[in-house]
Write an enzyme that holds these catalytic residues in place. Structure first.
Site, PDB file in Angstrom:
ATOM      1  N   HIS A 175     -75.004   3.881 -79.440  1.00 42.21           N
ATOM      2  CA  HIS A 175     -76.047   2.858 -79.438  1.00 42.21           C
ATOM      3  C   HIS A 175     -75.752   1.897 -80.588  1.00 42.21           C
ATOM      4  O   HIS A 175     -75.744   2.294 -81.748  1.00 42.21           O
ATOM      5  CB  HIS A 175     -77.423   3.501 -79.609  1.00 42.21           C
ATOM      6  CG  HIS A 175     -77.868   4.264 -78.389  1.00 42.21           C
ATOM      7  ND1 HIS A 175     -79.095   4.849 -78.270  1.00 42.21           N
ATOM      8  CD2 HIS A 175     -77.232   4.503 -77.227  1.00 42.21           C
ATOM      9  CE1 HIS A 175     -79.201   5.422 -77.081  1.00 42.21           C
ATOM     10  NE2 HIS A 175     -78.068   5.231 -76.439  1.00 42.21           N
ATOM     11  N   ASP A 192     -75.414   1.215 -71.743  1.00 43.08           N
ATOM     12  CA  ASP A 192     -74.979   0.049 -72.536  1.00 43.08           C
ATOM     13  C   ASP A 192     -75.883  -1.168 -72.343  1.00 43.08           C
ATOM     14  O   ASP A 192     -75.434  -2.305 -72.434  1.00 43.08           O
ATOM     15  CB  ASP A 192     -73.532  -0.373 -72.180  1.00 43.08           C
ATOM     16  CG  ASP A 192     -72.577   0.793 -72.209  1.00 43.08           C
ATOM     17  OD1 ASP A 192     -72.736   1.655 -73.087  1.00 43.08           O
ATOM     18  OD2 ASP A 192     -71.675   0.845 -71.355  1.00 43.08           O
TER      19      ASP A 192
END
Ligand code: GDP
Length: 432
Positions: free
Chosen positions: A40, A12
């Site tokens: 993503h 992340d």
């Protein structure tokens, strides 16, 4: 030239944004590992997207997007993501899927769920995407490769897969006939038909692309601290998110990776179980979480609140070392603009001893952060487009990180959008 874009934390970090941004000057973008277990996030002219399986180059018409051999290929997610792009007005991207990749099947997802139920309070906090059953079958040499769909032996392969799986599921979960042969075969035939236009022999394609002088991006998923070999085992993913594995998965020589862009967040987040040194709780964590990312720090795929900590030089230095980082893309710097003073963890105190090295998992639990405090800049920097426009305190924060990690910060991200990206002192050999 081959450039890897990988995370140095727990995932992340903003790899999707950086890949989408750098893909503008790339010819090929390769997803090299993991499966649809993480998202993503990308914000560009087409809107906001969370890609789980497709490479983040899909918004550029000129880019060939490769799903490499080491990916857990979930055909259902693959087709639904292609459909989603179409529905949202993105022109059909160029996609290639390695025939050497293996299929993540619906039974892998069920097995993931049954295992978490079986483990009860010891569960891993899995995203239930079937990742560990897939990789476990891969190393047991039981998976079905995409190439097998086109083999005359497909019926036999499917039969053996079913038999093994049914023995396992009966023994572990008490579930009889977990996979029906007929259903599996039907599923495989369906995937076979739909996948035909995308097939590619990945290693040959990739090596030719290198010979032809193409600009290639290898996009990793998750981050170094979740690496199965060197991460916080057992709280790791079941594959390797390291740049080095990009060469294995794509079938290219390791020495062809000339540049490793390590994506690093200006603070620390972690999703799922496992030790997080210096975890921040209460209102300080809530505020950072609310302000972080593009919609707060919540799992892009799962919606789970991310666990929060300040920037951690110890874990980042370790993550960058594992990645072989040649440069850092520092993301989410804008998020810290509300703070007068910013704590940065510079070392750990582990069982009374100060260390700058990242300890193994059992010792992480006994480690406490040692902080230095840097001045905040107390303003909104999300509109800055040049390094020179950044306030002195923000530049100081960047230089401090750079000194601590020992890797130059060459990309600074001050917001989730493409244009909120600043280049700084990039190496002349970088083509992207
Ligand atoms: P990835 O899996 O590494 O691509 O990262 P995620 O998409 O899971 O999480 C990164 C989050 O940060 C997403 O919400 C992005 O939109 C967001 N993001 C990326 N770069 C920046 C930035 O510089 N500033 C802000 N505020 N958000 C960013």
């Amino acid at each position: 030239m081959v450039t890897a874009i990988t995370g140095s934390g727990f995932g992340d970090e903003g790899k999707g944004k950086i890949t989408d941004f750098l893909a503008e000057k790339a010819d090929v973008a390769v997803r090299f590992q993991g499966g649809a277990n993480a998202g993503h996030t990308i914000r560009n002219d087409f809107g906001r997207f969370v890609l789980r399986l497709l490479p983040s180059g899909v918004f550029h018409q000129h880019v060939e997007n490769m799903i490499a051999s080491g990916v857990a290929f979930d055909a259902d997610i693959f087709f639904s993501e292609l459909e989603m792009l179409k529905e949202r007005g993105v022109k059909a991207p160029k996609i290639l899927v390695s025939t050497r990749a293996q299929l993540l099947l619906p039974i892998h997802k069920l097995q993931d769920k049954w295992e978490e139920e079986r483990l009860e309070k010891h569960k891993f906090g899995s995203t239930l995407s079937g990742i560990w059953p897939f990789y476990s079958d891969k190393f047991a040499r039981k998976n079905i490769p995409i190439s097998a769909l086109y083999s005359e032996e497909l019926r036999d392969i499917a039969d053996r897969f079913c038999k093994d799986k049914n023995i396992y599921c009966k023994a572990f979960y008490g579930i009889a006939n977990a996979v029906s042969y007929q259903d599996l075969l039907q599923y495989l035939y369906d995937v076979k038909t739909r996948l035909s236009p995308y097939l590619c022999d990945c290693p040959y394609y990739m090596n030719k692309a290198i010979k032809d002088g193409k600009n290639i991006l290898l996009e990793g998923q998750l981050g170094a601290l979740r690496d199965i070999e060197n991460g916080i085992y057992p709280y790791v993913t079941s594959s390797s998110p390291l740049a080095g594995f990009g060469s294995v998965s794509a079938g290219i020589p390791p020495y062809e990776i000339k540049s490793v862009v390590s994506v690093v967040k200006a603070y620390t987040t972690s999703v799922g179980e496992g030790p997080l040194v210096g975890e921040v709780f209460g209102s300080a964590a809530d505020e950072l979480r609310r302000r972080g990312g593009d919609q707060g720090e919540f799992g892009a795929n799962t919606g789970r609140p991310r666990r929060m900590a300040w920037f951690d030089c110890v874990s980042t230095r370790y993550g960058c070392m594992l990645q072989g980082a040649t440069e850092i893309a520092l993301t989410n710097l804008d998020v810290l603009g509300y703070l007068d003073r910013i704590p940065v963890c510079v070392s750990y105190c582990t069982n009374g001893k100060i260390t700058k090295n990242f300890p193994q998992t059992d010792l992480l639990k006994a480690s406490r952060p040692v902080y230095e405090y840097l001045n905040g800049w107390n303003c909104d920097i999300s509109g800055c487009s040049q390094y020179e426009e950044l306030p002195e305190a923000a530049k100081n924060y960047i230089r401090f990180i750079e000194d601590q990690i020992g890797v130059p910060v060459s990309i600074i991200s001050v917001g989730p959008k493409r244009k909120q990206t600043i280049f700084r002192n990039r190496r002349v050999e970088n083509k992207l």
